[in-house]
Design a protein around this motif. Sequence first.
Motif, PDB file in Angstrom:
ATOM      1  N   TRP A 121     -13.173 -16.342 -13.954  1.00 56.12           N
ATOM      2  CA  TRP A 121     -12.623 -16.297 -12.576  1.00 56.12           C
ATOM      3  C   TRP A 121     -12.868 -16.421 -11.398  1.00 56.12           C
ATOM      4  O   TRP A 121     -13.711 -15.861 -11.345  1.00 56.12           O
ATOM      5  CB  TRP A 121     -10.966 -15.163 -12.638  1.00 56.12           C
ATOM      6  CG  TRP A 121     -10.186 -14.778 -11.977  1.00 56.12           C
ATOM      7  CD1 TRP A 121      -9.125 -15.452 -11.721  1.00 56.12           C
ATOM      8  CD2 TRP A 121     -10.316 -14.291 -10.477  1.00 56.12           C
ATOM      9  NE1 TRP A 121      -7.751 -15.228 -10.903  1.00 56.12           N
ATOM     10  CE2 TRP A 121      -9.227 -14.607  -9.417  1.00 56.12           C
ATOM     11  CE3 TRP A 121     -11.229 -13.183  -9.574  1.00 56.12           C
ATOM     12  CZ2 TRP A 121      -8.925 -13.822  -8.956  1.00 56.12           C
ATOM     13  CZ3 TRP A 121     -10.946 -13.086  -8.709  1.00 56.12           C
ATOM     14  CH2 TRP A 121      -9.919 -12.943  -7.819  1.00 56.12           C
ATOM     15  N   MET A 122     -12.394 -17.105 -10.684  1.00 54.73           N
ATOM     16  CA  MET A 122     -13.025 -16.881  -9.132  1.00 54.73           C
ATOM     17  C   MET A 122     -11.816 -16.399  -7.951  1.00 54.73           C
ATOM     18  O   MET A 122     -10.718 -17.593  -8.285  1.00 54.73           O
ATOM     19  CB  MET A 122     -13.591 -17.895  -8.924  1.00 54.73           C
ATOM     20  CG  MET A 122     -13.043 -19.411  -8.670  1.00 54.73           C
ATOM     21  SD  MET A 122     -14.515 -21.025  -8.422  1.00 54.73           S
ATOM     22  CE  MET A 122     -15.478 -20.536  -9.311  1.00 54.73           C
ATOM     23  N   LEU A 211     -18.413 -14.824 -12.288  1.00 53.05           N
ATOM     24  CA  LEU A 211     -17.216 -14.430 -12.437  1.00 53.05           C
ATOM     25  C   LEU A 211     -16.596 -13.543 -13.027  1.00 53.05           C
ATOM     26  O   LEU A 211     -17.493 -12.610 -13.416  1.00 53.05           O
ATOM     27  CB  LEU A 211     -17.102 -15.513 -13.491  1.00 53.05           C
ATOM     28  CG  LEU A 211     -17.110 -17.888 -13.050  1.00 53.05           C
ATOM     29  CD1 LEU A 211     -17.483 -18.236 -14.164  1.00 53.05           C
ATOM     30  CD2 LEU A 211     -16.625 -17.488 -11.836  1.00 53.05           C
TER      31      LEU A 211
END
Length: 267
Positions: A121-122, A211
């Motif tokens: 996830w960013m 991330l």
Amino acid sequence: MAQLGRHPGAGRTVAALALLALAVAVFVSLGRWQLGRAHERRAIAQAIEAGRAQAPLALSPEVDAGELRPWRAARASGRWRHELSVLVDNRNLDGRPGLWLATPLEFDGGRGQAVLVLRGWMARPLGGEPLPAVPRPQGRQTVEGELAARVPRMFELPGAHSELPQGWPGPAAPDGLPRVQNLDLDALARASGLALLPAVLMQTSPAGDGLARQWPQPSVDADQNVGYALQWFSFAAIAAIAWLAVAARAWRRRASNRIPERRDKTT
């Protein structure tokens, strides 16, 4: 019920009885629905436990599809196909809006056989700023994680889309990668030309790429649903008791009205 029409207020009594009967039916239905949800959550908990109890699986083009059980630990080796990466939009983490980075990992041999990896996830930049550079490690990579049957889906937000851009892969999108609301494995396979395994690997192994890898977990709190079911059944019981009280009062009223009639006849 037909006798109720002989005294004033009978219409209100009939309406009250009908509404209370409807309330009982609705409350019982809601209680049963909550029990069904509890059963579903127990099944999910059992599936998670069964998947995580299995030995880690080494992914390859020859792996049996029956071995690709959700929540099972797995690892894969190959090289990233960065040009086929996709951003899955509108994914929050701890209340922060962001995106998932999904990239196919092509198995050794270069025959177009791969597994789709949710790499992490960013955060989504605010104020229209561009996304940070997507990590692009080179060479042979080994990734560990847990299996999922598909990329976890979410409700389609207004204006969002889940279709890959026409002509992709091809000219890069303005920010470098296409964005979709939900990513379908079959659609990605058709667009990319890859032979993808019928499962997704949610990466958990560290990679030093910035991330985050906190993947959503389904709720398995079945006791909460059972508690809600008991509340609805309690409401149904209260409504049923109220129905009996209204009916009993109407019956006594009718009986008291019949006594003067009998006396008149005797005189």
